[in-house]
Enzyme design. Structure first.
Site, mmCIF file in Angstrom:
data_model
loop_
_atom_site.group_PDB
_atom_site.id
_atom_site.type_symbol
_atom_site.label_atom_id
_atom_site.label_comp_id
_atom_site.label_asym_id
_atom_site.label_seq_id
_atom_site.Cartn_x
_atom_site.Cartn_y
_atom_site.Cartn_z
ATOM 1 N N PHE B 201 -5.419 4.873 6.113
ATOM 2 C CA PHE B 201 -5.921 6.162 5.631
ATOM 3 C C PHE B 201 -4.773 6.928 4.991
ATOM 4 O O PHE B 201 -3.763 7.208 5.630
ATOM 5 C CB PHE B 201 -6.521 7.003 6.767
ATOM 6 C CG PHE B 201 -7.157 8.248 6.238
ATOM 7 C CD1 PHE B 201 -8.486 8.256 5.848
ATOM 8 C CD2 PHE B 201 -6.413 9.414 6.060
ATOM 9 C CE1 PHE B 201 -9.071 9.392 5.299
ATOM 10 C CE2 PHE B 201 -6.982 10.552 5.515
ATOM 11 C CZ PHE B 201 -8.313 10.543 5.138
ATOM 12 N N ASP B 307 3.923 6.664 5.262
ATOM 13 C CA ASP B 307 3.036 7.826 5.370
ATOM 14 C C ASP B 307 3.091 8.331 6.814
ATOM 15 O O ASP B 307 2.458 7.765 7.708
ATOM 16 C CB ASP B 307 1.616 7.399 4.964
ATOM 17 C CG ASP B 307 0.593 8.512 5.112
ATOM 18 O OD1 ASP B 307 0.849 9.474 5.873
ATOM 19 O OD2 ASP B 307 -0.474 8.422 4.480
ATOM 20 N N LYS B 338 0.262 17.794 8.177
ATOM 21 C CA LYS B 338 -0.298 18.116 9.501
ATOM 22 C C LYS B 338 0.619 18.981 10.386
ATOM 23 O O LYS B 338 0.739 20.162 10.124
ATOM 24 C CB LYS B 338 -0.689 16.824 10.234
ATOM 25 C CG LYS B 338 -1.887 16.122 9.558
ATOM 26 C CD LYS B 338 -2.550 15.155 10.481
ATOM 27 C CE LYS B 338 -3.583 14.309 9.781
ATOM 28 N NZ LYS B 338 -4.882 14.930 9.639
ATOM 29 N N THR B 363 1.875 24.866 -10.581
ATOM 30 C CA THR B 363 2.206 26.286 -10.567
ATOM 31 C C THR B 363 2.914 26.677 -9.282
ATOM 32 O O THR B 363 3.955 27.340 -9.303
ATOM 33 C CB THR B 363 0.940 27.142 -10.749
ATOM 34 O OG1 THR B 363 0.443 26.919 -12.056
ATOM 35 C CG2 THR B 363 1.246 28.631 -10.581
#
Lengths: 483, 483
Positions: B201, B307, B338, B363
């Site tokens: 995931f 990750d 997280k 931005t």
């Protein structure tokens, strides 16, 4: 008597007068360059840990106030760029500081929730505060984290809807769909396209980079989706003198868009467009063009996504710029970010809510801190009547710029954005002159940005008024006379 | 004497005792269902403006405290899910409330900057605060807005680097590249792939959805990149009894990965992997497997992206879970989100900074509010010694869970995560039993989450200690005996 006096004072004074009583009366530049010595030192040290190649100047946010931004060297600049059009209500706005200090905000900061799983008890109110000022016809809002994120989430909603409509909204996925999508293959991952326009800007993630077409730099070296391009009208200015030709330009562009829908190698599920192409050069289109696009999307069963990331939230003198075109029926999705401080999309058709939970989901599902600030900003704009005042300022500003354009016809052209608040732009005769113009404006006390290949874009906050125009214009005049 | 007494008290008492002195001694459930009547009312009203199908229960963040989450009906639950593993330091942590009330935070809220253009004077310190606790060997950090965003930005860095290396880091784009990328075609938009694993995931945006492979639901109906899958080892537990078989499993999976690199139809520019596959079922792998992957990436000139969105920031008893594998050389990029409350990626090679400015840009370029909170959280974890205490709690917790697994071998299996803090999971015999288990745990006072098809995942905060284990275990025992 005293009551009337107070009311009159309020009617007379502007928002800036009322809430930024100590705002400087003009810029003050104390160094020979911007950034000055202190700013350069900050950049040098910062560059050990951050890519500083895009830094205009390090900013002292403690000292920045109202329409004035202060740099590390105590240079005080009138800000007409406002964090890439993101600060709508001035720096250190006292009414927003109250929100920042509220118990709700402190909780949102210390207990950042997974909103979709564990929404706080104050969350419904936050959503309703945003929906109160949603574009006409939009009943729902979905939260994101940036403009690019909002657009990608909107695309997901469109693709889910497109396939669910084909499959039957409540029909289960087939076994083949489930198996194939795990390998990133059709039919589970169908080939579907979204049409965007030449010079468009919709973000720099992977799907949105496939939509963005303002500069090769934004797209280069990224794997992309092979999605089609439409042509955005290139109008001749002044508009009043070029009506016929601009009408033909609309027709030419609409024909190209329709041709894409007819002939693209896969279905086009949506068309995405900015009411004013901002990053791509402040390119405007008219009501007939937007209605023409709407008609094409209806004819071919595609959704219309309006990207109000830069235009939305009042900068053009109305809350949502696309509303001036009275697109009928209204767009299917409207995305927002920047001045909203939060991000996401509005929509009206409940079938754009995915048929199953967890399809449109991430851990945070937005950020309540930003959502809370967003609601406060929208309320402030509407309750304090900032938009009528901005429209007035805009017309005044346009008139003054028009005078300068008439005075310097070889340097300035294509002044545009009349009647759209202070969301205006003009072109400078060459990229070199433009670079010089921007640098000179800054050293003379005005922070200002560019767009497209020749454009200078004005993006002051909604608190900008005539007194600020009267500071801006003489500086611009000085700069033009020196070019 | 009194000084020694204070020191001893500090050594004896846990973080929770010190900073959450009024924490409940156990859960208290006052309604027959969760959500109860009040919670259901909140959901009903909220569902007019928000998709409430994923709501566990509306949460009263004002009352939630330390390791306990309080719902709309005043049910007090021990929280072992913590906003999908995102609340590391307990609810309403007094030390974070101080940061939330600081002048810096109030400015970040009211004057949200375009960081890359106008960084504040306090920004370097914020970046350094994060880098202080970066994974070993990582010198830089790039900010994002969510885990998915961090992964997409990391992919961009990799693709830019891959093509820049081919082209020459300082070589200009060719005219053909510039023209073709504006049409979303090669060579400007090259066909390049990233390898991810079955059950992985990595997010739900478009590139990250192409990497995610935990459930068809996360991928269905989205156009995708045709990127390859590797196999993630499926170990037999307990590990000590299955060493030989698990070694063979490593070899089998590594051979498949290498085969993909050799035979995929386009170059694979990177491999991305979680140290522990979390959403996909809490699947663990060992040092030999991770080193094998690193060796393959080196052999084929690909980058290794770790990750750490769910594992990072201390949850497994060390700041960065991949460090326990001593991968050599360290990974090229490490992504986070997280528990960090902010998001982004670490990296060490300056050539992963794009050759030109504005290639990696948006931005906001991150959110200083979250970056400030992130630095404060990392400092708190390290200065208050939370990790050694979490490791101790984890071993104690594991031992208790092992006893339950031995007692209920038909219901529980594959207890995993020993020695990884409280980042543990176990399987329940069937999806139906698991659903019942989760619901019963909740109504008995424990908020808890699932993962994969049979997994129950434990994701308490770093403030979880033995006294909380002693609350959890008897409840789990009661629930198991009723299944």
């Amino acid at each position: 008597m005293s009551f009337l006096f107070v009311v009159n004072l309020k009617l007379m004074s502007t928002y800036a007068d009322r809430y930024f009583p100590d705002e400087p009366t003009g810029p003050k530049v104390v160094t020979e360059t911007i950034p000055g010595p202190k700013g350069k030192e900050v950049i040098k040290s910062l560059s050990d840990v951050f890519d500083t190649r895009c830094v205009f100047f390090p900013t002292d946010y403690e000292k920045s106030y109202g329409n004035y931004i202060v740099d590390a060297d105590n240079n005080v600049l009138l800000d007409t760029y406002c964090q890439v059009a993101s600060i709508g209500l001035g720096y250190n706005n006292p009414n927003l500081i109250k929100v920042a200090k509220s118990d709700k905000m402190i909780r949102a900061l210390t207990d950042r929730p997974a909103l979709s799983n564990f929404p706080g008890l104050d969350y419904e109110e936050m959503q309703r505060d945003i929906l109160k000022y949603a574009p006409k016809g939009q009943k729902y809002v979905w939260n994101g984290l940036s403009g690019a994120d909002a657009n990608e989430l909107a695309l997901k909603a469109v693709f889910f809807n497109y396939q669910s409509t084909k499959r039957g909204y409540d029909s289960p996925f087939t076994e083949e769909e489930e198996r194939s999508c795990m390998e990133n293959l059709p039919p589970g991952n169908p080939e579907l396209a979204v049409l965007s326009f030449k010079r468009a800007f919709h973000g720099r993630l992977f799907a949105t980079a496939s939509l963005t077409r303002s500069k090769p730099l934004h797209k280069m070296d990224m794997p992309s989706f092979h999605w089609p391009t439409g042509e955005f009208p290139a109008y001749k200015y002044p508009l009043e003198e070029n009506e016929d030709q601009n009408k033909k330009e609309d027709a030419r562009c609409l024909a190209i868009v329709e041709d894409r829908f007819k002939n693209w190698h896969c279905p086009i599920a949506a068309l995405i467009i900015e009411p004013i192409q901002s990053e791509g050069g402040d390119n405007h289109a008219d009501a007939a063009f937007f209605q023409g696009l709407r008609d094409i999307t209806l004819k071919y069963g595609a959704k219309l996504i309006i990207d109000e990331v830069q235009t939305g939230c009042g900068g053009t003198g109305i809350m949502w710029d696309h509303e001036r075109y009275n697109i009928t029926p209204p767009p299917d999705l409207v995305t927002f970010s920047k001045k909203m401080q939060s991000s996401g999309y509005f929509f009206h058709d409940p079938e754009l809510i995915p048929n199953l939970p967890y399809r449109q989901f991430n851990t945070w599902s937005g950020d309540p801190k930003n959502i809370l600030m967003c609601g406060a900003i929208m309320k402030e704009i509407n309750e304090k009547g900032l938009l009528p005042s901005l429209r007035e300022t805009g017309l005044y500003f346009y008139g003054k710029l028009e005078e300068l354009q008439n005075e310097y016809p070889k340097l300035i052209s294509n002044l545009r954005g009349k009647g759209k608040g202070c969301f205006m732009a003009f072109d400078i005769s060459s990229p070199e002159k433009r670079a010089k113009f921007l640098a000179e404006m800054r050293i003379n006390g005005v922070n200002i940005g560019d767009c497209g290949s020749l454009g200078v874009r004005l993006r002051p906050g909604l608190t900008f008024n005539k007194k600020h125009v009267d500071v801006f214009i003489p500086i611009m005049k000085t700069v033009l006379s020196s070019l």
